[in-house]
Write a protein that holds these residues in place. Structure first.
Motif, PDB file in Angstrom:
ATOM      1  N   PHE A 242      57.806   7.931 104.565  1.00 45.33           N
ATOM      2  CA  PHE A 242      56.615   7.694 103.375  1.00 45.33           C
ATOM      3  C   PHE A 242      55.224   8.431 103.947  1.00 45.33           C
ATOM      4  O   PHE A 242      54.761   8.397 104.283  1.00 45.33           O
ATOM      5  CB  PHE A 242      56.289   6.336 102.781  1.00 45.33           C
ATOM      6  CG  PHE A 242      57.388   5.463 102.238  1.00 45.33           C
ATOM      7  CD1 PHE A 242      57.580   6.412 100.619  1.00 45.33           C
ATOM      8  CD2 PHE A 242      58.489   5.110 103.383  1.00 45.33           C
ATOM      9  CE1 PHE A 242      59.038   4.730 100.206  1.00 45.33           C
ATOM     10  CE2 PHE A 242      59.800   4.519 102.445  1.00 45.33           C
ATOM     11  CZ  PHE A 242      59.333   4.799 100.986  1.00 45.33           C
ATOM     12  N   ARG A 243      55.008   9.572 102.493  1.00 40.11           N
ATOM     13  CA  ARG A 243      53.459  10.145 102.368  1.00 40.11           C
ATOM     14  C   ARG A 243      52.963   9.963 101.434  1.00 40.11           C
ATOM     15  O   ARG A 243      53.198  10.165 100.124  1.00 40.11           O
ATOM     16  CB  ARG A 243      53.764  11.545 102.520  1.00 40.11           C
ATOM     17  CG  ARG A 243      54.686  11.746 103.799  1.00 40.11           C
ATOM     18  CD  ARG A 243      54.796  13.339 104.475  1.00 40.11           C
ATOM     19  NE  ARG A 243      53.815  14.366 104.213  1.00 40.11           N
ATOM     20  CZ  ARG A 243      53.444  15.628 104.701  1.00 40.11           C
ATOM     21  NH1 ARG A 243      54.864  16.586 104.824  1.00 40.11           N
ATOM     22  NH2 ARG A 243      52.365  16.729 104.357  1.00 40.11           N
ATOM     23  N   TYR A 244      51.821   8.998 101.640  1.00 42.59           N
ATOM     24  CA  TYR A 244      51.176   8.529 100.603  1.00 42.59           C
ATOM     25  C   TYR A 244      50.464   9.288 100.845  1.00 42.59           C
ATOM     26  O   TYR A 244      49.482  10.139 101.632  1.00 42.59           O
ATOM     27  CB  TYR A 244      50.755   6.757 100.784  1.00 42.59           C
ATOM     28  CG  TYR A 244      51.759   5.418 100.750  1.00 42.59           C
ATOM     29  CD1 TYR A 244      52.414   5.408  99.452  1.00 42.59           C
ATOM     30  CD2 TYR A 244      52.145   5.417 101.842  1.00 42.59           C
ATOM     31  CE1 TYR A 244      53.586   4.549  99.715  1.00 42.59           C
ATOM     32  CE2 TYR A 244      53.394   4.371 101.616  1.00 42.59           C
ATOM     33  CZ  TYR A 244      54.567   3.665 100.810  1.00 42.59           C
ATOM     34  OH  TYR A 244      55.799   3.623 100.262  1.00 42.59           O
ATOM     35  N   GLY A 245      49.495   8.999  98.849  1.00 43.90           N
ATOM     36  CA  GLY A 245      48.020  10.230  98.917  1.00 43.90           C
ATOM     37  C   GLY A 245      48.562  11.798  98.795  1.00 43.90           C
ATOM     38  O   GLY A 245      47.465  12.547  99.533  1.00 43.90           O
ATOM     39  N   THR A 246      49.509  12.047  98.576  1.00 43.94           N
ATOM     40  CA  THR A 246      50.111  12.821  98.688  1.00 43.94           C
ATOM     41  C   THR A 246      51.003  13.411  97.364  1.00 43.94           C
ATOM     42  O   THR A 246      52.412  12.910  97.097  1.00 43.94           O
ATOM     43  CB  THR A 246      51.319  13.429  99.973  1.00 43.94           C
ATOM     44  OG1 THR A 246      51.419  12.994 101.282  1.00 43.94           O
ATOM     45  CG2 THR A 246      52.506  14.918 100.228  1.00 43.94           C
ATOM     46  N   GLN A 247      50.103  14.684  97.448  1.00 41.55           N
ATOM     47  CA  GLN A 247      50.879  15.385  95.546  1.00 41.55           C
ATOM     48  C   GLN A 247      51.749  16.641  95.477  1.00 41.55           C
ATOM     49  O   GLN A 247      51.158  17.554  96.278  1.00 41.55           O
ATOM     50  CB  GLN A 247      49.782  15.494  94.834  1.00 41.55           C
ATOM     51  CG  GLN A 247      50.194  15.916  93.495  1.00 41.55           C
ATOM     52  CD  GLN A 247      48.893  16.094  92.694  1.00 41.55           C
ATOM     53  OE1 GLN A 247      47.295  15.844  92.812  1.00 41.55           O
ATOM     54  NE2 GLN A 247      48.716  16.414  91.356  1.00 41.55           N
ATOM     55  N   ALA A 248      53.081  16.077  95.058  1.00 36.12           N
ATOM     56  CA  ALA A 248      53.714  17.020  95.312  1.00 36.12           C
ATOM     57  C   ALA A 248      53.093  18.186  93.390  1.00 36.12           C
ATOM     58  O   ALA A 248      53.046  18.139  92.818  1.00 36.12           O
ATOM     59  CB  ALA A 248      55.319  16.723  94.557  1.00 36.12           C
ATOM     60  N   SER A 249      53.559  19.653  93.951  1.00 33.82           N
ATOM     61  CA  SER A 249      53.006  20.510  93.567  1.00 33.82           C
ATOM     62  C   SER A 249      53.538  21.355  92.411  1.00 33.82           C
ATOM     63  O   SER A 249      53.524  22.003  91.321  1.00 33.82           O
ATOM     64  CB  SER A 249      51.577  21.460  93.510  1.00 33.82           C
ATOM     65  OG  SER A 249      52.169  22.488  94.933  1.00 33.82           O
ATOM     66  N   GLY A 250      55.169  21.220  92.983  1.00 33.05           N
ATOM     67  CA  GLY A 250      56.557  22.384  92.350  1.00 33.05           C
ATOM     68  C   GLY A 250      57.608  22.110  93.270  1.00 33.05           C
ATOM     69  O   GLY A 250      57.406  21.637  94.902  1.00 33.05           O
ATOM     70  N   ILE A 251      58.791  22.180  92.616  1.00 34.60           N
ATOM     71  CA  ILE A 251      59.828  22.035  93.341  1.00 34.60           C
ATOM     72  C   ILE A 251      60.403  23.142  93.307  1.00 34.60           C
ATOM     73  O   ILE A 251      60.190  24.579  92.468  1.00 34.60           O
ATOM     74  CB  ILE A 251      60.452  21.545  92.983  1.00 34.60           C
ATOM     75  CG1 ILE A 251      60.266  19.865  92.194  1.00 34.60           C
ATOM     76  CG2 ILE A 251      61.928  20.787  92.661  1.00 34.60           C
ATOM     77  CD1 ILE A 251      61.077  18.982  91.148  1.00 34.60           C
TER      78      ILE A 251
END
Length: 517
Positions: A242-251
């Motif tokens: 788990f990586r919290y505080g992590t935002q995905a910007s694109g697939i």
């Protein structure tokens, strides 16, 4: 096989748990600091108030998921069956409890509205059970069917059952067959709001919610955010990272299939498959990349579900015997939803109150000794009203909160705040859940085709799967959990088929020094 799950809502958590248990390398990305998504808590004064879902039903979904992963749900979360499903109030002296014991509910309705309404309730419960039985296997448990698929699965003998669930009739109209008392139509019509819809536009099939609640409502020790934490903990023990505080910007999509997930800080996490647990509208609107956007269809603004204004308080409650779940109904349900439909906040809202420190022991107006730890001490309350999915100005929200409290006072409930309340409006939900525009349940269940418009787990991009309350089978904790289960099963099935397609072939050396199958 490397799998990245975007979003640690209950759908993403369940998918991560099942895939990690199957031995896949799973990484979960979550922009918040903790798991749960909409199953969240907010700080009010010196305590935390559950600010998301508060009713836990369809326990079998989570029990099966835990069992399939070699665990026992009851060993991970404390569950207490609710004796009072909900208390309902219309004004002084107009109160009705629905109870876990159906015979007791029948008697309560008879005392409240007469024998004719009691008989109507019996018939309504029987029909709600029929609707649920018709839809559980082909719709709730299965992958998203088309109307033709649903008809085919039902078979010739089941066509009558499909017709009897009244897909072309609104819930409000159907309730008129069973109840003459408008208050009871209001009570059972409210079930449409469980999936962010209006009872005046939602199909009669949503009466199945009545059956679901009659099968059991449970209080979760620590709240539903604790349930999310339990699933996350078990997934981590099975190997998920788990990586919290992590935002995905694109697939990332390369060669027509998923290649990984790009993060806001520029890092790319390579992946053979991605499960997107974001609101499907975020995908369709290109918030996760232009290539990935073709995996979903946009949700028109007119088809979005309801939002809400939530008011989390730490307060002393006096004058009304709150149960754990209490609903204070507006004076005119049709007018309330007409205002919402026109994009305005209701001036006389129906208010749901979850008294999170109370138990079922508070059954009367006089003895409040078991209602809260101490009637003189503040307790944690979530107050919620339905609202359109659009932003509102501070003065409009202030007026809405005043109307909310006015509705509570109409039934005798006075709140004395012990700390500054925390109010969340649709614009705040839009920031918390990108792409949703504040709609808390994805697409509204308006019209018989609405449920078939929700996407299924598989997408047109190989390796990209969907989960969450905005996809099939729909919103709510158990249904969103089921979506994660279906997404994981779909991925595992596709992986198994891909393996089987190459099984039995062997490499053979040729004179040219290369290998051919």
């Amino acid at each position: 096989m490397r799998v990245v799950v975007i979003g640690a809502g209950i759908g993403g958590l369940v998918a991560a748990l099942r895939l990690a248990h199957a031995g896949l390398a799973v990484t979960v990305l979550e922009r918040a600091a903790a798991p749960g998504g909409k199953m969240r808590r907010v700080a009010v004064g010196d305590t935390a108030v559950e600010a998301g879902p508060t009713v836990f039903t369809m326990r079998w979904v989570l029990e099966e998921i835990f069992s399939e992963c070699g665990a026992d749900l009851s060993a991970h979360v404390g569950l207490e069956p609710a004796a009072i499903l909900a208390r309902h109030a219309w004004g002084p002296g107009e109160e009705l409890d629905l109870l876990a014991d159906p015979d007791a509910s029948e008697q309560a309705i008879a005392d409240f509205a007469g024998l004719r309404e009691r008989d109507g309730y019996r018939r309504f419960r029987a029909r709600a059970a029929e609707v649920y039985a018709t839809l559980e296997a082909p719709f709730i448990r299965g992958e998203r069917p088309s109307p033709l698929d649903l008809t085919r699965r039902a078979g010739f003998s089941g066509l009558g059952d499909l017709w009897r669930i009244q897909p072309f009739t609104t819930l409000w109209s159907a309730l008129g067959v069973y109840f003459a008392d408008p208050r009871l139509r209001q009570l059972f019509g409210r079930y449409a709001t469980y999936c962010g819809s209006s009872p005046f536009a939602a199909p009669a099939t949503l009466m199945l919610v009545a059956h679901v609640e009659s099968e059991g409502v449970w209080h979760v020790a620590g709240g539903l955010s604790r349930l999310a934490g339990a699933v996350a903990d078990l997934a981590a023990r099975r190997g998920a990272a788990f990586r919290y505080g992590t935002q995905a910007s694109g697939i990332a999509v390369e060669g027509g299939r998923v290649a990984g997930v790009d993060l806001a800080d520029g890092e790319r996490i390579p992946a053979d498959a991605v499960i997107c647990n974001a609101d499907v509208a975020a995908l369709a609107d290109g918030l996760l990349g232009r290539e990935a956007a073709r995996a979903a269809s946009p949700v028109p603004a007119a088809e979005r579900s309801l939002s809400a204004v939530t008011h989390c308080v730490q307060a002393r409650a006096r004058g009304f015997p709150l149960a754990r779940h209490t609903v204070f109904f507006s004076g005119d349900y049709a007018a309330e939803f007409a205002r919402i439909r026109s994009g305005r906040l209701p001036d006389d809202p129906t208010v749901y109150v979850c008294a999170q420190d109370r138990s079922d022991k508070d059954r009367g107006n006089e003895d409040r000794s078991d209602a809260a730890p101490d009637p003189q001490r503040p307790e944690r309350l979530l107050c919620l009203v339905n609202a359109p999915a659009k932003p509102f100005g501070p003065s409009e929200i202030e007026t809405c909160v005043s109307a909310m409290r006015r509705r509570l006072r109409a039934s005798g409930l006075e709140l004395s705040d012990a700390a500054e309340p925390v109010t969340t409006q649709p614009e705040d939900f839009a920031r918390l859940f990108p792409g949703s525009a504040g709609a808390l349940y994805g697409r509204a269940s308006h019209g018989w085709m609405a449920s078939f418009k929700r996407p299924g787990a598989r997408t047109r991009i190989p390796g990209l799967y969907l989960a969450g309350g905005s996809v099939h089978p729909g919103p709510g904790v158990p249904m969103a959990a089921q979506s994660g289960r279906i997404a994981a099963d779909s991925l595992l099935h596709d992986r198994s088929r891909a393996r089987a397609s190459t099984r039995g072939w062997t490499a053979t050396a040729t004179s040219g020094g290369t290998s051919t199958p």
